[in-house]
Design an enzyme around this catalytic site. Structure first.
Site, PDB file in Angstrom:
ATOM      1  N   GLY A   1       0.709  -1.046   0.017  1.00  0.00           N
ATOM      2  CA  GLY A   1       0.228  -0.543   0.006  1.00  0.00           C
ATOM      3  C   GLY A   1       0.925   1.715   0.025  1.00  0.00           C
ATOM      4  N   GLY A   2       1.862   1.034  -0.391  1.00  0.00           N
ATOM      5  CA  GLY A   2       2.999   2.536  -0.912  1.00  0.00           C
ATOM      6  C   GLY A   2       3.048   2.458   1.270  1.00  0.00           C
TER       7      GLY A   2
ATOM      8  N   SER B   1       5.769  -5.342  -2.731  1.00  0.00           N
ATOM      9  CA  SER B   1       5.209  -3.532  -2.898  1.00  0.00           C
ATOM     10  C   SER B   1       5.806  -2.509  -1.698  1.00  0.00           C
ATOM     11  CB  SER B   1       3.894  -3.243  -3.229  1.00  0.00           C
ATOM     12  OG  SER B   1       3.618  -2.112  -3.893  1.00  0.00           O
TER      13      SER B   1
END
Length: 551
Positions: free
Chosen positions: A132-133, A218
């Site tokens: 989610g960044g 991510s």
């Protein structure tokens, strides 16, 4: 010369993750229970749920208050409780509401544990940082539920909620004084507190505090890169995996200070009155954050300056203390020289973003359209790039080449850079991988398959792609499709990761021996139903990328 507009890419990661958070993509609902299990830690007793051979403890506080006078600072101690604390997910960090989870809240320091037993066994501990960044996400996503890893591979899984966005990464060191030292890295220090909690408590959950693997996908991969370089984290883990999120460089103090100044201007607060930030409701700060760029600007490694004008975005800050230097630039961090590392990416990362942004026109592009699409990011090198990829992939369509170029530019080049720098360190081994299982699901209303998009690896590595208990029931994965062979690929992925957690060397039954990366053969494990080691994969294409870099 930069490979691609990383700010543009990271903004897509954040927006795409936001789409997942609200689309109903795999967020854990209530678990049916076989019974309860209790354990006592220093603040009080916990009641977990026993379900099909796994004890699940949700919403354990590992840090105290981070609101009010603790905003932008280290958390207060955990307050002891009386009675028995039930297993209920804790609030995620401030962000838009999440499907099937508690309402987000400023006080969000909770973690979840999945374990085969609260006994005296010393199982490997797999400590996961969500994606989610650095602005959204939580440790309660069903795709990353730790039950199957714990049950099928006899490991303990831990995941945290931690501060995100400006509440986790607003850089105030230069205007707020000693009490706010490290403010630009509060979200990362929260994760370190979670690791410290593991060190002090995980033995009561059947885990080995001296055998801890950190991993993440991510934004979680970038968090793992940072942890790999942080002195405060170093005592609490032994090995790491960076997945589809190579965090080679983070935000400089100069860029972070510009972002802080921009935020204060947006709120009409003079820098000398910065304390007024403590009185702004968290919901208002979240609304202001949404008006700013989602992620920090890409920092050009040659000039150490922002490659794009302007400030904005929130993420870890290279402050010279909490994060002493960029995680993997100019070299792999010396502090983790002796810690084995996994790093890699998915073959078709960009298909996720075509799906999320509904860019169905891309699927129909011809080679003229391909050139026009790539030129804003790659300039005069675009023609050479397309020529190289058409030579190495003679049967590929324009969209195939666009996805291949975009995917390696986003995640592959940074992953390879990390692997090469780790090898040059002459310390613990590094293992490079590509995830390549191909989903037959189509993107939106097109005939173009998802392939191996960004984020599809999560449910596979957590072994959450498994046959249904009732064979007559339909079984379809959100990204992974319907083909039963995905269960084999998922088992391979999970076994490789859990064996690495246990021994520091990835291995699995019916999978070839995975050699450590080296600069001669450059071996890469391709993870699929049938796994294979490929030497010097993408060699001609990487030579082109390296020539562009030197231009």
């Amino acid at each position: 010369m930069t490979f691609t507009n990383r700010r543009h890419f990271l903004s897509q990661v954040s927006f795409a993750a936001a789409a997942l958070a609200t689309s109903g993509f795999g967020f854990t609902s209530h678990v049916k229970r076989d019974g309860f299990v209790e354990v006592e830690i220093a603040p009080g007793k916990l009641r977990g749920v026993r379900y099909e051979g796994v004890n699940i403890f949700r919403g354990i506080p590992y840090g105290g208050k981070v609101s009010g006078d603790r905003r932008f600072r280290r958390p207060a101690p955990v307050e002891p409780w009386t009675g028995v604390r039930s297993s209920v997910f804790g609030a995620p960090a401030m962000q838009p509401p999440r499907h099937n989870e508690p309402a987000p809240a400023e006080d969000c320091l909770f973690l979840n544990v999945w374990t085969p037993g609260n006994d005296d066994k010393k199982r490997p501990v797999m400590f996961y940082s969500h994606g989610g960044g650095f602005v959204i996400g939580s440790g309660a996503s069903q795709s990353q539920d730790g039950s199957n890893l714990a049950r099928n591979f006899d490991v303990v899984v831990v995941q945290t909620n931690h501060r995100l966005g400006l509440l986790g990464f607003l850089y105030l060191d230069e205007i707020a004084g000693a009490d706010y030292a490290g403010s630009g890295n509060m979200g990362m220090l929260d994760i370190v507190d979670g690791l410290k909690w593991v060190h002090e408590n995980i033995a009561r959950f059947g885990g080995d505090p001296d055998n801890v693997m950190i991993f993440g996908e991510s934004g979680g991969g970038a968090k793992t890169s940072c942890l790999y370089a942080m002195p405060t984290a170093a005592p609490y883990f032994n090995k790491a995996s960076i997945e589809s999120g190579p965090g080679v460089r983070m935000t400089t103090k100069e860029a972070a200070a510009q972002t802080t100044a921009m935020l204060l201007r947006e709120l009409n607060i003079p820098s000398k009155d910065w304390r007024k930030l403590l009185d702004v409701p968290a919901t208002d700060l979240l609304a202001i954050q949404a008006k700013l760029p989602f992620v920090p600007p890409f920092i050009d490694k040659e000039t150490n300056k922002t490659a794009q004008p302007g400030a904005g975005g929130f993420g870890p800050v290279v402050d010279g203390n909490v994060l002493p230097h960029h995680p993997f630039d100019p070299a792999a961090p010396e502090i983790s020289k002796d810690k084995p590392l996994l790093v890699g990416w998915n073959e078709d990362e960009y298909n996720f973003f075509i799906w999320q942004r509904k860019e169905t026109d891309l699927v129909k592009m011809d080679f003229d359209g391909l050139h026009k699409k790539l030129e804003p990011f790659h300039g005069a090198d675009t023609g050479k790039m397309i020529e190289t990829y058409r030579k190495t992939r003679p049967d590929a369509s324009a969209i195939d080449i666009f996805v291949a170029i975009s995917s390696i530019a986003m995640m592959g080049l940074g992953s390879i850079d990390i692997a090469e720098k780790k090898v040059k360190q002459n310390g613990a081994p590094v293992y490079l991988y590509n995830f390549g299982y191909k989903s037959e699901k189509k993107i939106l209303n097109t005939d173009y398959p998802m392939g191996t998009p960004h984020a599809m690896d999560i449910s596979f590595k957590f072994n959450n792609e498994v046959p249904p208990k009732n064979p007559s029931q339909p079984s379809e994965s959100f990204f992974g499709g319907k083909k039963p062979e995905r269960f084999v690929a998922s088992h391979h992925f999970a076994e490789l990761w859990t064996t690495f957690a246990r021994t520091g060397k990835p291995a699995a039954k019916d999978v070839p021996t995975w050699p450590a990366y080296n600069l001669k053969d450059r071996p890469t494990m391709r993870i699929d139903t049938n796994c294979e080691v490929i030497n010097n994969r993408f060699g001609e294409e990487l030579a082109m990328w390296r020539s562009i870099k030197k231009a």
